[in-house]
Every structure is written in structure tokens, then in C-alpha cells.
Design a protein around this motif. Sequence first.
Motif, PDB file in Angstrom:
ATOM      1  N   PRO A 173       0.790  -1.232   0.000  1.00 43.04           N
ATOM      2  CA  PRO A 173       0.000   0.000   0.000  1.00 43.04           C
ATOM      3  C   PRO A 173       0.828   1.290   0.000  1.00 43.04           C
ATOM      4  O   PRO A 173       0.502   2.226  -0.720  1.00 43.04           O
ATOM      5  N   HIS A 174       1.929   1.331   0.763  1.00 43.81           N
ATOM      6  CA  HIS A 174       2.678   2.585   0.806  1.00 43.81           C
ATOM      7  C   HIS A 174       3.376   2.883  -0.510  1.00 43.81           C
ATOM      8  O   HIS A 174       3.861   3.980  -0.718  1.00 43.81           O
ATOM      9  N   GLN A 175       3.418   1.903  -1.375  1.00 43.91           N
ATOM     10  CA  GLN A 175       4.059   2.130  -2.675  1.00 43.91           C
ATOM     11  C   GLN A 175       3.065   2.600  -3.725  1.00 43.91           C
ATOM     12  O   GLN A 175       3.423   2.783  -4.878  1.00 43.91           O
ATOM     13  N   GLY A 179      -4.822   7.668  -4.977  1.00 39.99           N
ATOM     14  CA  GLY A 179      -5.871   7.244  -5.899  1.00 39.99           C
ATOM     15  C   GLY A 179      -5.766   5.765  -6.239  1.00 39.99           C
ATOM     16  O   GLY A 179      -6.764   5.088  -6.461  1.00 39.99           O
ATOM     17  N   MET A 180      -4.533   5.271  -6.310  1.00 37.92           N
ATOM     18  CA  MET A 180      -4.363   3.845  -6.616  1.00 37.92           C
ATOM     19  C   MET A 180      -4.894   2.990  -5.472  1.00 37.92           C
ATOM     20  O   MET A 180      -5.538   1.966  -5.684  1.00 37.92           O
ATOM     21  N   ARG A 181      -4.643   3.433  -4.230  1.00 36.41           N
ATOM     22  CA  ARG A 181      -5.153   2.669  -3.084  1.00 36.41           C
ATOM     23  C   ARG A 181      -6.675   2.682  -3.084  1.00 36.41           C
ATOM     24  O   ARG A 181      -7.334   1.688  -2.794  1.00 36.41           O
TER      25      ARG A 181
ATOM     26  N   HIS B  44       9.391   4.843 -11.892  1.00 38.28           N
ATOM     27  CA  HIS B  44       9.781   6.193 -12.312  1.00 38.28           C
ATOM     28  C   HIS B  44       8.692   7.168 -11.878  1.00 38.28           C
ATOM     29  O   HIS B  44       7.881   7.599 -12.689  1.00 38.28           O
ATOM     30  N   ALA B  45       8.673   7.491 -10.606  1.00 39.18           N
ATOM     31  CA  ALA B  45       7.556   8.285 -10.082  1.00 39.18           C
ATOM     32  C   ALA B  45       7.604   9.731 -10.573  1.00 39.18           C
ATOM     33  O   ALA B  45       6.580  10.316 -10.915  1.00 39.18           O
ATOM     34  N   VAL B  46       8.786  10.317 -10.589  1.00 42.62           N
ATOM     35  CA  VAL B  46       8.949  11.701 -11.052  1.00 42.62           C
ATOM     36  C   VAL B  46      10.225  11.761 -11.883  1.00 42.62           C
ATOM     37  O   VAL B  46      11.270  11.286 -11.455  1.00 42.62           O
ATOM     38  N   GLU B  64      -3.084  12.869 -13.849  1.00 43.29           N
ATOM     39  CA  GLU B  64      -3.625  11.559 -13.597  1.00 43.29           C
ATOM     40  C   GLU B  64      -3.285  11.027 -12.202  1.00 43.29           C
ATOM     41  O   GLU B  64      -2.226  11.332 -11.657  1.00 43.29           O
ATOM     42  N   SER B  65      -4.162  10.200 -11.679  1.00 42.09           N
ATOM     43  CA  SER B  65      -3.875   9.523 -10.424  1.00 42.09           C
ATOM     44  C   SER B  65      -2.657   8.626 -10.614  1.00 42.09           C
ATOM     45  O   SER B  65      -2.567   7.874 -11.569  1.00 42.09           O
ATOM     46  N   GLY B  66      -1.695   8.749  -9.706  1.00 46.15           N
ATOM     47  CA  GLY B  66      -0.482   7.943  -9.802  1.00 46.15           C
ATOM     48  C   GLY B  66       0.587   8.538 -10.697  1.00 46.15           C
ATOM     49  O   GLY B  66       1.594   7.909 -10.973  1.00 46.15           O
ATOM     50  N   LEU B  79      10.591  15.448   2.406  1.00 47.44           N
ATOM     51  CA  LEU B  79      10.204  14.296   3.209  1.00 47.44           C
ATOM     52  C   LEU B  79      10.981  13.070   2.779  1.00 47.44           C
ATOM     53  O   LEU B  79      11.164  12.135   3.534  1.00 47.44           O
ATOM     54  N   TYR B  80      11.381  13.046   1.497  1.00 49.12           N
ATOM     55  CA  TYR B  80      12.414  12.093   1.129  1.00 49.12           C
ATOM     56  C   TYR B  80      13.341  12.687   0.091  1.00 49.12           C
ATOM     57  O   TYR B  80      13.005  13.690  -0.546  1.00 49.12           O
ATOM     58  N   PRO B  81      14.535  12.074  -0.035  1.00 48.78           N
ATOM     59  CA  PRO B  81      15.554  12.677  -0.896  1.00 48.78           C
ATOM     60  C   PRO B  81      15.243  12.491  -2.378  1.00 48.78           C
ATOM     61  O   PRO B  81      14.565  11.537  -2.760  1.00 48.78           O
ATOM     62  N   SER B 338       2.551   1.741 -17.333  1.00 53.44           N
ATOM     63  CA  SER B 338       3.361   1.216 -16.239  1.00 53.44           C
ATOM     64  C   SER B 338       4.478   2.204 -15.981  1.00 53.44           C
ATOM     65  O   SER B 338       5.103   2.704 -16.902  1.00 53.44           O
ATOM     66  N   LEU B 339       4.727   2.504 -14.724  1.00 49.25           N
ATOM     67  CA  LEU B 339       5.830   3.411 -14.417  1.00 49.25           C
ATOM     68  C   LEU B 339       7.092   2.630 -14.106  1.00 49.25           C
ATOM     69  O   LEU B 339       8.156   3.193 -13.891  1.00 49.25           O
ATOM     70  N   ILE B 340       6.963   1.314 -14.060  1.00 48.37           N
ATOM     71  CA  ILE B 340       8.155   0.498 -13.862  1.00 48.37           C
ATOM     72  C   ILE B 340       8.860   0.375 -15.207  1.00 48.37           C
ATOM     73  O   ILE B 340      10.076   0.414 -15.294  1.00 48.37           O
TER      74      ILE B 340
HETATM   75  N1  LIG Z   1       7.367   4.565  -1.507  1.00 47.43           N
HETATM   76  C1  LIG Z   1       7.106   4.201  -2.756  1.00 47.43           C
HETATM   77  N2  LIG Z   1       7.625   3.068  -3.286  1.00 47.43           N
HETATM   78  C2  LIG Z   1       7.363   2.698  -4.560  1.00 47.43           C
HETATM   79  N3  LIG Z   1       6.561   3.377  -5.396  1.00 47.43           N
HETATM   80  C3  LIG Z   1       6.003   4.516  -4.939  1.00 47.43           C
HETATM   81  C4  LIG Z   1       6.237   4.986  -3.603  1.00 47.43           C
HETATM   82  N4  LIG Z   1       5.521   6.138  -3.433  1.00 47.43           N
HETATM   83  C5  LIG Z   1       4.887   6.366  -4.603  1.00 47.43           C
HETATM   84  N5  LIG Z   1       5.178   5.404  -5.515  1.00 47.43           N
HETATM   85  C6  LIG Z   1       4.697   5.309  -6.899  1.00 47.43           C
HETATM   86  O1  LIG Z   1       4.991   6.516  -7.546  1.00 47.43           O
HETATM   87  C7  LIG Z   1       3.959   6.860  -8.460  1.00 47.43           C
HETATM   88  C8  LIG Z   1       3.493   8.281  -8.176  1.00 47.43           C
HETATM   89  O2  LIG Z   1       2.802   8.324  -6.931  1.00 47.43           O
HETATM   90  P1  LIG Z   1       2.166   9.649  -6.351  1.00 47.43           P
HETATM   91  O3  LIG Z   1       1.627   9.331  -5.012  1.00 47.43           O
HETATM   92  O4  LIG Z   1       3.136  10.755  -6.464  1.00 47.43           O
HETATM   93  O5  LIG Z   1       0.999   9.897  -7.380  1.00 47.43           O
HETATM   94  P2  LIG Z   1      -0.108  11.055  -7.413  1.00 47.43           P
HETATM   95  O6  LIG Z   1       0.049  11.767  -8.717  1.00 47.43           O
HETATM   96  O7  LIG Z   1      -0.077  11.854  -6.177  1.00 47.43           O
HETATM   97  O8  LIG Z   1      -1.434  10.196  -7.497  1.00 47.43           O
HETATM   98  P3  LIG Z   1      -2.884  10.429  -6.802  1.00 47.43           P
HETATM   99  O9  LIG Z   1      -3.563  11.449  -7.630  1.00 47.43           O
HETATM  100  O10 LIG Z   1      -3.532   9.080  -6.950  1.00 47.43           O
HETATM  101  O11 LIG Z   1      -2.634  10.822  -5.396  1.00 47.43           O
HETATM  102  C9  LIG Z   1       2.876   5.811  -8.299  1.00 47.43           C
HETATM  103  O12 LIG Z   1       2.997   4.862  -9.332  1.00 47.43           O
HETATM  104  C10 LIG Z   1       3.187   5.174  -6.972  1.00 47.43           C
HETATM  105  O13 LIG Z   1       2.791   3.832  -6.955  1.00 47.43           O
END
Ligand SMILES: Nc1ncnc2c1ncn2[C@@H]1O[C@H](COP(=O)(O)OP(=O)(O)OP(=O)(O)O)[C@@H](O)[C@H]1O
Lengths: 349, 430
Positions: A173-175, A179-181, B44-46, B64-66, B79-81, B338-340
Motif C-alpha cells: 500500500p505505501h508504494q 488514488g491507486m489505493r 519512475h515516479a517523477v 492523472e492519479s499515480g 520528506l524524502y531525498p 506502467s511506471l516500472i
Molecule cells: N514509496 C514508494 N515506493 C514505490 N513506489 C512509490 C512509492 N511512493 C509512490 N510510488 C509510486 O509513484 C507513483 C506516483 O505516486 P504519487 O503518489 O506521487 O501519485 P499522485 O500523482 O499523487 O497520485 P494520486 O492522484 O492518486 O494521489 C505511483 O505509481 C506510486 O505507486
Amino acid sequence: MNGPVLEISGLNVDYGLGDAAVRAVRDIDLTLNRGEILGLAGESGSGKSTLAYAITRLLPPPGVITGGHVRYRPAEGGPADRNGDALKAGTGGAGVDILELGPEQLRAFRWQEISLVFQGAMNSLNPVHSVRSQLTDVLVAHRPEMSRAARNERAAELLSLVGIPADRLGSYPHQLSGGMRQRVMIAMALALEPEIVLLDEPTTALDVVMQRQILRQLVRLREELGFSVVFITHDISLLLEFSDRIAIMYGGRIVEQAAAKDIYRDARHPYSHGLLHSFPALHGPRRELTGIPGSPPDLKGMPTGCAFHPRCPKAIAPCSERVPALAPAGPGNRTVACWLHTEHRSGDS
Amino acid sequence: MSPSAADPPAAGAEVVLEARAITKHFRVRRSLRVLAGGQRPVVHAVDDVSLRLRRGTVTAIVGESGSGKSTIARLLAQLYPTTSGELLLDGKTTRAKGGRAFRAYCRNVQMIFQDPFGSLNPVHTVRYHLTRALRIHGRGGRNQEELEQALTELLGRVHLTPAGRYLDVFPHELSGGQRQRVAIARAMAADPRVLLADEPVSMLDVSIRLGILNLLRDLKERLQLAILYITHDIASARYFADETMVMYAGRLVEGGASETVTQRPAHPYTQLLIASAPDPDRIAEGVAVTAAPPADPDAALPAALTGGVGDAHAVAEHEAAVVAEAEADSASPGEPPSLIDPPPGCRFHPRCPKAMERCRSELPPRFAIGDDQWAACWLYDGNPLAPEPDAEPARTGPARTGPEADAEPAAGTTGARAASTTSTGGEGTA
Ligand SMILES: Nc1ncnc2c1ncn2[C@@H]1O[C@H](COP(=O)(O)OP(=O)(O)OP(=O)(O)O)[C@@H](O)[C@H]1O
Ligand SMILES: Nc1ncnc2c1ncn2[C@@H]1O[C@H](COP(=O)(O)OP(=O)(O)OP(=O)(O)O)[C@@H](O)[C@H]1O
Ligand code: SF4
Ligand code: SF4
Ligand SMILES: [Mg+2]
Ligand SMILES: [Mg+2]
């Protein structure tokens, strides 16, 4: 297809007892028809979640149901049949009163017959288990005959239903993003194909493209499986497009109930009218947003008469003294609780 | 510093917080290595995000969500590096975690979290949460009376009145919306210069939402706060943010003045986002979203958008068409990437109705559109490159020529806009 699947009558819910009680839900009469998407809208604190908890008997203390009935009528050959017969006994033509189910019956009832996606459900995932194991756990518990491979396949299918690529099955879940959760919780609610799905603000964390996709999936599944949906949100613009009928709550009561398009074209209750005119428009000229003046009622010191009267631009003589009852208001089976639309205005209270 | 061509209207205002090409990759479990082709897999989150938050300015990120919005906020709040890239507060690089500089950074940069259910401790009352926040930031007053006054004022700011009804209750006794207002009040207790608001109002109903947004706007104006406003409600970005940026799959794909971005979206993803926004006029006009699209989806458009006069019906019809088009034309309609293993080239290409050959392999840089908008999309190749906030040249290089580019309508700003909206000419909608 139609006919009621859930009939709520005279439902009252308090938080706390005696004088300290907050009367969160009052005298609710509401019917959910089979295969229908019913929207429940209203401002924060109006009692929407409380109503959902009461229907599913998940009301946390100090919440108490002080009166009313919630009658459930499962369909012949519907999920109730598929899911076994824990509830069959006593479900003749009249159905069962959910408020009278024992603990054993309730366990069988939840998830299988009716599932609830909590508001803020994104936090109810277990942090130490992967998405895959949480989805398959539901199946292990309720579908013991399913093979491991079939369960995994079903889990992937459920995820794709809510737009999450299968390569995230192993994520914790923390990953996942908020919105995904939220979407994983929706997938879980659909896992057992229940007869009624209650969604409490299920899309607050989702972008519109995703909201639309999920709602479209719900509409499609509704057609395939014939289930009914209660969709709770304060985003009435979303409801207008996707629900068949909308009920609007104010101060713990339903104040208007009509087909979605009737609400949009011709909202009768002044509060509904205000709700419709307080969201920012994406199109057309930028207009000044007024919202609804004043603040939501304090449930501990509820205004007398119509709870909306201190904020109502159209209040008339009886409004501050007598509570208007939810009464039929024109064609299309619509009802409204407002003195402006009540014919027998002179009747005593 | 002179305002550059593609900078938003508030370009003159002083930059408080700046991100230069920040990137965040999260490691994921080994068992996924197979999927990622033997390499150690990451999410690849950002990727390569550059932005500036200015004094007295609201900058929105929609997407988009995610797609990485919350991750950006968390990176900005340290909050993280970061995996790579640089953060500058008042023009100074911030590095060391811990120490005085870091504490000062934290005081100046406050965050409101996406989700009020997790951010309040269930065993403590509202009074406890707010008192603690006020004290940490030295604003608790000298005596009980002043503290009480500060608490009342804080709750009043978020419309939780009378304060007495809310101070001594526990989070679970509040409705979802009420809880979020407490969380907002807590962030305000720090009296920050930069407020990172991650979906601060998505749990609130419209009437209260308006009040909170107006309140944030008031704080921005009165205290000259720099606000990052993350939202999925693009209509609220239009009303509330000076500048709006759009994120897709870990990258910023469009940015500019909010009114321009929402009224004349340039990037195909932004167009899809705008077209998907709930619009009751659709049902009012009898244009169902689920209905078949008009034969020529673009026919309705010029009159509606380029004609200048808002014709609600035509716009509604056009948008139903855009949504239908995006769904019908792409292989897997709503499927986010997929972001992986993100798609190469433009990350939107698998869903893009206007994708061209080069989109599959070449990453589009930022192109300027008019003087207050940019988009990272090959449709605008031929436009001047928009300066990145860090003023470094785009790393992919400006591949300005190509067969597709020639097929585009006339270059230049208006031409580019026409290209985005009247689409089909040239590259075809495969
Ligand atoms: N600690 C983590 N470990 C692995 N993947 C992560 C972690 N935190 C976030 N991610 C992944 O990074 C991507 C971006 O997540 P993020 O929470 O920034 O999205 P978001 O744009 O805020 O989405 P939402 O609108 O649903 O809140 C997602 O695919 C998420 O699964
Ligand atoms: N455990 C509790 N104890 C006391 N009051 C409560 C409790 N839970 C909820 N309430 C009150 O009951 C009322 C209804 O709350 P509920 O959560 O049902 O509202 P809601 O319509 O779902 O609002 P929101 O849109 O903010 O989620 C609110 O005024 C709330 O403060
Ligand atoms: S009953 Fe009176 S106060 Fe209540 S909504 Fe109707 S007109 Fe307004
Ligand atoms: S670069 Fe190509 S694929 Fe990407 S949005 Fe533009 S046209 Fe579509
Ligand atoms: Mg609720
Ligand atoms: Mg987020």
C-alpha cells in the motif's frame, strides 16, 4: 430488472445517548431499485456516511440506530443464490430486515450481498500485505473452491478493471498513490460480485479521466450482473451524469429525491438549487462563485422547522416553525421536503 | 531577470522555491526483475521536473492519479531525498538533512497532506493537534488566554465554528470534511512562506471547498504565500491558480497561465483531461457521453473554441467526441502506463489519438505556445523551445525537422493552436 432491492424506512441514527446525542440521520425513507445507480449527495456532515454505516451495520460507537427498518430483497438467481444460502431462510417475498440480522448472518451478508467502500478507504488496506494477497484473501475466505491460479488471475482482472497495470500486483500500500489505493479498495468491493455496492466518496482522490473510467466500468458491470449501486459524494456534477436517481441530504434528512435529469433541469429544494450552482465551471465565462451562504447546521443545536431556513433565500412563514415532510412533488416519482412545494401548507403539525 | 516568453503572468514575482530537474525513482521488489528485463526495477515516479513557486502566486499541478503529484510535493517538503536534481529556497541550494538550515526550511515550507484520515492522530483531540502545531512554531501565545484566542482564530479560518464545539473532540467524531479542515488549520499554524497543498479540498463539498479556496487565496494575497496546489479538479485550478501545470506519468507535459491551459489546452493529454471533466450540460443538451460520437469529431470545434463565443452545446458535443475518440482509437483506452517500464518517447503515445512515428521513440521537449503556455508534445515542433526554468537546453535536443512536422498546419502560435484542436489534418489519427 426493477423493483426494490433495498427499502429504508423511518431510519434514525444518533451518536451518543440522551441529551448529549447528535442526531446524525433522521427519518430517512429511501428505496434502492434493482440495477439502479442511486446518488447520495449533500454537504459535509449531512449524514451520508452515517447512513451508509447504518445500512451495513458497521456503525462505530457511540453510533446507535434508534429506529427504522432496512429491508433487503435479494433477487432470485441473483448473487444471493450464487453466494450460498446463509440468508435464504426467511427471505420470502418480504426479504430480511438487515437491522435484525444476527452476527453470523451479518458476516455472510457483508461483501457477498452488499459491500461498502469506506470514505477514506485508501487507509484501510493492510500495510504489510501486498495488493495481490489482499485481493486474493477475500477470494480465499469466500470462494474456497477457487484454485490459486484462478485467484491470481481474478486479482489481476480486478486490478485492470480499475486501471492499475498488473505489474503493480506485488506492490504494498505505501508504494501506491492515494488514488491507486482507493482503486484497489473498489476492486475489492467488486471481487465477489455482490448485489449492492455502496461507495462512499470512492473517487475523491481520482482524476476525472480515471473517475470516468471507473464509473463506466460500474455501469457496464451493473448491466452485466444486475447489481445496484449507492454512490455517495458531494460532487453532484459527477452524479448528474452517472446516476439514475439522486437523493440530496441536508442536516441528516433527505430533502429532495428525483431522477438525475430532473434535479439538473429543475431542482425544487432551494438547497439542491444552491448545490447545483456552487461548483466552478470549467467552460464558459469565469463567473463569480457564490456557493451557499452561511454554514452547515450544528447537529447539536439544529434550527427549528426546516433545518435550512437560516440559509434559505426563499424561506416563508412556516419554515422556521414546522419541519416539512418529504412529500410527492410532481411526476417522475420525485419527492421534496420544502414548504414551497407542499400543498397542504395549512395543516397542523 | 526579464520575464521570458513562455513564463506565466506572475513571472515577475520573486521565486521562493525552485526545483531543477528533480527526479525520484523508487526501488521495487526483486521478483519484478523479470518484468524489467534483468535490470534492478524502479518506479519512475517523477522524472526531470523543473518548476518555480513564486511569492504571492498559486501554482497548480493537475494530472492523472499515480502520475507523481504527491511525490513532487513530498520532494519539495524534503520528506524524502531526490534521486537527482536540485532544490533551491530563496535561490540557495538546500542539501544537508538535519541541522539549522533544514529546520528553517521545514518551517518555511509546510505541507497539507492529501488524506486527512491518516494525518490526524486518532487518540488526540483537535485542541492537542493545533496547540502542538502552534507551540512548535512559537505561536502558542504567552498564556492560556492567548493560546485559546489563537486556537479559536485558527478554527474560524477554516470555518469550524463555534470553536468550542470542535476543540475537544477526537478526529473520529468529525465528518470527513471537518477532519480535513482541522488538518488545514494545523498547517496554517506554522505561518509558512510556502504551502504545499496536496489535494487540500478534494474531500470537501463544493460550498466549503469554495470557502477554503477563497481562504487560501486570501492568505496568498495577505501574506504573500507561495502555494503549490495539487488537485485533480481542473476546474478549481482555473479559478484558484495563477499558473497550472499538467502532469502525466511522472513528467510535466504542459504548463502556463491557468485560464489559457484550461480554455485552450494544447497537449493531447490535457485535452482528454478537460474533455473528461463532468459537465452537466452534456446531459442537459442530451449529448450522452456513452453515445456514439458525431461522424466528424472535429467539426464542432472551430465554431465552439476558435469562434470566441462560448456555445455550450457545441463544446459539450465536441468534448463527448474527444473522450469517445480517445477511447475508440487507442489500443487500451483508459489504461495508464506502467511506471516500472514506462513507454519510450512520449509517455502518452500509447493512448494518444494524434501520435506520430517519432512520438514512439523521441522524448518531446517543451515547446512554447503563445507567450503564456508551453507543451511537451511533437505537435508543436517548429514553435520556439520554451525555456526550462533552469534555463538549460532541453537534453533531448530540438529535433525541428521531420516529415510529420511538414504536414502540420502553418507554424507559429495560432497555427500550433489550430493544430492541437482541429487535429486530423496531416498525421492522421491512428
Ligand atoms: N514509496 C514508494 N515506493 C514505490 N513506489 C512509490 C512509492 N511512493 C509512490 N510510488 C509510486 O509513484 C507513483 C506516483 O505516486 P504519487 O503518489 O506521487 O501519485 P499522485 O500523482 O499523487 O497520485 P494520486 O492522484 O492518486 O494521489 C505511483 O505509481 C506510486 O505507486
Ligand atoms: N463518532 C461520532 N461521534 C459524534 N458525532 C459524530 C460521529 N461521527 C460522525 N458524527 C457527526 O455526525 C454528522 C454526520 O457525519 P457523517 O460522517 O455521516 O457526514 P457526511 O455526510 O458523510 O460528511 P462528509 O461529506 O464530510 O463525509 C457530523 O456532524 C459528524 O460530526
Ligand atoms: S422549507 Fe422553507 S426554509 Fe426550508 S428550503 Fe423550503 S422554503 Fe427554504
Ligand atoms: S508527443 Fe506525440 S504522442 Fe505525445 S502527446 Fe504529442 S502527439 Fe501525442
Ligand atoms: Mg462522509
Ligand atoms: Mg497524490
